[in-house]
Design a protein around this motif. Structure first.
Motif, mmCIF file in Angstrom:
data_model
loop_
_atom_site.group_PDB
_atom_site.id
_atom_site.type_symbol
_atom_site.label_atom_id
_atom_site.label_comp_id
_atom_site.label_asym_id
_atom_site.label_seq_id
_atom_site.Cartn_x
_atom_site.Cartn_y
_atom_site.Cartn_z
ATOM 1 N N ASP A 37 0.818 -1.215 0.000
ATOM 2 C CA ASP A 37 0.000 0.000 0.000
ATOM 3 C C ASP A 37 0.852 1.265 0.000
ATOM 4 O O ASP A 37 0.372 2.329 -0.416
ATOM 5 C CB ASP A 37 -0.916 0.004 1.220
ATOM 6 C CG ASP A 37 -1.919 -1.142 1.170
ATOM 7 O OD1 ASP A 37 -2.215 -1.605 0.035
ATOM 8 O OD2 ASP A 37 -2.396 -1.581 2.238
ATOM 9 N N THR A 38 2.090 1.196 0.438
ATOM 10 C CA THR A 38 2.973 2.371 0.512
ATOM 11 C C THR A 38 4.258 2.098 -0.261
ATOM 12 O O THR A 38 5.285 1.673 0.298
ATOM 13 C CB THR A 38 3.303 2.674 1.970
ATOM 14 O OG1 THR A 38 3.895 1.518 2.587
ATOM 15 C CG2 THR A 38 2.051 3.092 2.740
ATOM 16 N N PRO A 39 4.252 2.279 -1.594
ATOM 17 C CA PRO A 39 5.486 2.064 -2.362
ATOM 18 C C PRO A 39 6.532 3.126 -2.013
ATOM 19 O O PRO A 39 6.205 4.260 -1.656
ATOM 20 C CB PRO A 39 5.029 2.161 -3.810
ATOM 21 C CG PRO A 39 3.781 2.961 -3.766
ATOM 22 C CD PRO A 39 3.124 2.670 -2.458
ATOM 23 N N ASP A 40 7.786 2.772 -2.106
ATOM 24 C CA ASP A 40 8.885 3.685 -1.814
ATOM 25 C C ASP A 40 9.132 4.687 -2.952
ATOM 26 O O ASP A 40 9.641 5.788 -2.695
ATOM 27 C CB ASP A 40 10.160 2.889 -1.534
ATOM 28 C CG ASP A 40 10.027 2.008 -0.294
ATOM 29 O OD1 ASP A 40 9.611 2.535 0.757
ATOM 30 O OD2 ASP A 40 10.313 0.782 -0.409
ATOM 31 N N TRP A 41 8.804 4.340 -4.159
ATOM 32 C CA TRP A 41 9.006 5.264 -5.300
ATOM 33 C C TRP A 41 8.040 4.869 -6.416
ATOM 34 O O TRP A 41 7.734 3.693 -6.620
ATOM 35 C CB TRP A 41 10.453 5.182 -5.769
ATOM 36 C CG TRP A 41 10.807 6.182 -6.846
ATOM 37 C CD1 TRP A 41 11.153 7.472 -6.666
ATOM 38 C CD2 TRP A 41 10.858 5.930 -8.277
ATOM 39 N NE1 TRP A 41 11.420 8.079 -7.876
ATOM 40 C CE2 TRP A 41 11.253 7.137 -8.883
ATOM 41 C CE3 TRP A 41 10.627 4.812 -9.076
ATOM 42 C CZ2 TRP A 41 11.418 7.268 -10.256
ATOM 43 C CZ3 TRP A 41 10.782 4.948 -10.438
ATOM 44 C CH2 TRP A 41 11.167 6.167 -11.024
ATOM 45 N N THR A 42 7.580 5.906 -7.151
ATOM 46 C CA THR A 42 6.671 5.689 -8.296
ATOM 47 C C THR A 42 7.215 6.466 -9.492
ATOM 48 O O THR A 42 7.554 7.659 -9.363
ATOM 49 C CB THR A 42 5.249 6.163 -7.976
ATOM 50 O OG1 THR A 42 4.767 5.469 -6.814
ATOM 51 C CG2 THR A 42 4.309 5.911 -9.141
ATOM 52 N N GLY A 43 7.304 5.814 -10.595
ATOM 53 C CA GLY A 43 7.857 6.479 -11.777
ATOM 54 C C GLY A 43 7.472 5.751 -13.060
ATOM 55 O O GLY A 43 6.415 5.109 -13.165
ATOM 56 N N ARG A 44 8.357 5.830 -14.053
ATOM 57 C CA ARG A 44 8.117 5.251 -15.381
ATOM 58 C C ARG A 44 9.145 4.163 -15.651
ATOM 59 O O ARG A 44 10.315 4.297 -15.276
ATOM 60 C CB ARG A 44 8.223 6.341 -16.438
ATOM 61 C CG ARG A 44 7.988 5.871 -17.872
ATOM 62 C CD ARG A 44 8.097 7.037 -18.843
ATOM 63 N NE ARG A 44 9.453 7.583 -18.847
ATOM 64 C CZ ARG A 44 9.802 8.690 -19.509
ATOM 65 N NH1 ARG A 44 8.877 9.377 -20.167
ATOM 66 N NH2 ARG A 44 11.044 9.134 -19.456
ATOM 67 N N LEU A 45 8.729 3.124 -16.355
ATOM 68 C CA LEU A 45 9.630 2.002 -16.702
ATOM 69 C C LEU A 45 9.777 1.943 -18.209
ATOM 70 O O LEU A 45 8.789 2.036 -18.954
ATOM 71 C CB LEU A 45 9.074 0.693 -16.173
ATOM 72 C CG LEU A 45 9.895 -0.579 -16.443
ATOM 73 C CD1 LEU A 45 9.849 -1.505 -15.226
ATOM 74 C CD2 LEU A 45 9.355 -1.331 -17.668
ATOM 75 N N ARG A 46 11.023 1.750 -18.645
ATOM 76 C CA ARG A 46 11.320 1.567 -20.063
ATOM 77 C C ARG A 46 12.256 0.386 -20.229
ATOM 78 O O ARG A 46 13.222 0.224 -19.472
ATOM 79 C CB ARG A 46 11.990 2.805 -20.659
ATOM 80 C CG ARG A 46 11.079 3.979 -20.831
ATOM 81 C CD ARG A 46 11.657 5.001 -21.804
ATOM 82 N NE ARG A 46 13.041 5.331 -21.486
ATOM 83 C CZ ARG A 46 13.943 5.743 -22.401
ATOM 84 N NH1 ARG A 46 13.608 5.824 -23.682
ATOM 85 N NH2 ARG A 46 15.162 6.054 -22.024
ATOM 86 N N VAL A 47 11.978 -0.429 -21.246
ATOM 87 C CA VAL A 47 12.861 -1.542 -21.631
ATOM 88 C C VAL A 47 13.599 -1.107 -22.884
ATOM 89 O O VAL A 47 12.990 -0.878 -23.935
ATOM 90 C CB VAL A 47 12.070 -2.835 -21.876
ATOM 91 C CG1 VAL A 47 13.014 -3.970 -22.262
ATOM 92 C CG2 VAL A 47 11.274 -3.211 -20.635
ATOM 93 N N VAL A 48 14.914 -0.991 -22.775
ATOM 94 C CA VAL A 48 15.738 -0.435 -23.847
ATOM 95 C C VAL A 48 16.774 -1.476 -24.249
ATOM 96 O O VAL A 48 17.429 -2.091 -23.390
ATOM 97 C CB VAL A 48 16.434 0.860 -23.390
ATOM 98 C CG1 VAL A 48 17.307 1.421 -24.506
ATOM 99 C CG2 VAL A 48 15.397 1.886 -22.961
ATOM 100 N N ALA A 49 16.917 -1.635 -25.603
ATOM 101 C CA ALA A 49 17.945 -2.529 -26.153
ATOM 102 C C ALA A 49 18.985 -1.677 -26.855
ATOM 103 O O ALA A 49 18.651 -0.850 -27.718
ATOM 104 C CB ALA A 49 17.316 -3.525 -27.118
ATOM 105 N N ARG A 50 20.249 -1.884 -26.489
ATOM 106 C CA ARG A 50 21.362 -1.191 -27.132
ATOM 107 C C ARG A 50 22.251 -2.257 -27.765
ATOM 108 O O ARG A 50 23.126 -2.817 -27.126
ATOM 109 C CB ARG A 50 22.118 -0.368 -26.111
ATOM 110 C CG ARG A 50 23.165 0.563 -26.736
ATOM 111 C CD ARG A 50 23.926 1.358 -25.707
ATOM 112 N NE ARG A 50 23.054 2.231 -24.944
ATOM 113 C CZ ARG A 50 22.890 2.123 -23.635
ATOM 114 N NH1 ARG A 50 23.529 1.193 -22.932
ATOM 115 N NH2 ARG A 50 22.078 2.960 -22.983
ATOM 116 N N GLY A 51 21.970 -2.525 -29.044
ATOM 117 C CA GLY A 51 22.655 -3.640 -29.686
ATOM 118 C C GLY A 51 22.119 -4.953 -29.119
ATOM 119 O O GLY A 51 20.925 -5.247 -29.151
#
Length: 281
Positions: A37-51
């Motif tokens: 119920d109380t997350p420590d952080w909330t943000g955005r997730l991205r899956v990135v491939a570099r090669g």
């Protein structure tokens, strides 16, 4: 390297980050032990491939500042591990530039977001596997014997370029030029059949000319002559005379019969002539 570019495989605008307690045993993690119920952080997730390298990046929603990133060398592996009691939560291993690592928990409010993350990770490593298999096949092809398709010394090849044999033998049909029909064939090329001759058709009356002998014979025969002689016209026609008539005329027997008859008209002509003379006197 300059030719390596970065591609984004998955983006989720809301992800929850949790501090997790140390693993009590080797049985795995449970999301029920976290403070969901109380997350420590909330943000955005991205899956990135570099090669060939794959990263899970946690970034700020507004500024896009990097909060933490998780390099993924394989999947499933210790870098990304699903929890035992839910499909919406994972435990990932984050690393900083200095090489230090830590384990944190992440989760999503919707199951479809966790499903998309799972699929993007699987697709990347499936693509890597296909690339490795293609490169190995190319190496094996180069190491194997090569097929020589070149011409040997003295070999030649012949190409027959031209019209088909069937086109030469068959005349091409004439086509109308400007909507007009082709000209008719020349004289002699079309032959009309000759009409059949039929002997049964009667000729024109003007074309029939009686023979002189036949006319004379018909005039010399009279009813008086027939009654006096006791013969009929049929008897006269049947009496053909001698058997050899190949050279004589067909009317020769009839002429001979008429010549032997007595001159019955002599008295009549004589009387008429004498009567005309007395009248003149």
């Amino acid at each position: 390297m300059a030719d390596v570019y970065e591609s984004v495989l998955c983006v989720k605008n809301e992800v929850f980050v949790y501090r997790i307690p140390p693993r009590p045993s080797n049985r795995g993690y449970r999301a029920s032990e976290w403070s969901l119920d109380t997350p420590d952080w909330t943000g955005r997730l991205r899956v990135v491939a570099r090669g060939k390298d794959l990263f899970i990046k946690l970034e700020d929603k507004t500024s896009g500042e990097l909060f933490a990133q998780c390099p993924v060398e394989a999947y499933p592996s210790i870098a990304v591990e699903p929890v035992m009691d839910s499909s919406r939560y994972f435990v990932i291993r984050i690393k900083d530039p200095s090489g230090k690592s830590a384990f944190i928990g992440i989760g999503f409010s919707d199951r479809s977001d966790s499903f998309d993350l799972n699929v993007s990770l699987q697709d990347h490593f499936k693509w890597l596997k296909q690339e490795d298999e293609a490169s190995k096949a190319a190496e094996d092809l180069e190491k194997g014997p090569k097929l020589d398709l070149g011409f040997k010394e003295g070999q030649t090849i012949t190409l027959n370029i031209g019209s088909k044999k069937g086109d030469v033998s068959k005349p091409k049909p004439k086509r109308a030029v400007g909507g007009l029909l082709p000209p008719p064939p020349g004289p002699g090329s079309v032959r009309f059949p000759t009409p059949p001759t039929n002997q049964n058709f009667p000729s024109a009356p003007s074309a029939v000319k009686p023979a002189p002998n036949a006319v004379q014979t018909s005039r010399s025969i009279s009813p008086a002559n027939v009654s006096n002689s006791g013969t009929s016209n049929v008897d006269l026609l049947l009496d053909l005379g001698p058997s050899d008539t190949s050279s004589a005329s067909p009317l020769a027997p009839l002429q001979s019969q008429t010549q032997n008859l007595p001159d019955l008209w002599g008295d009549f002509t004589g009387a008429s002539s004498s009567r005309s003379i007395t009248n003149l006197k």
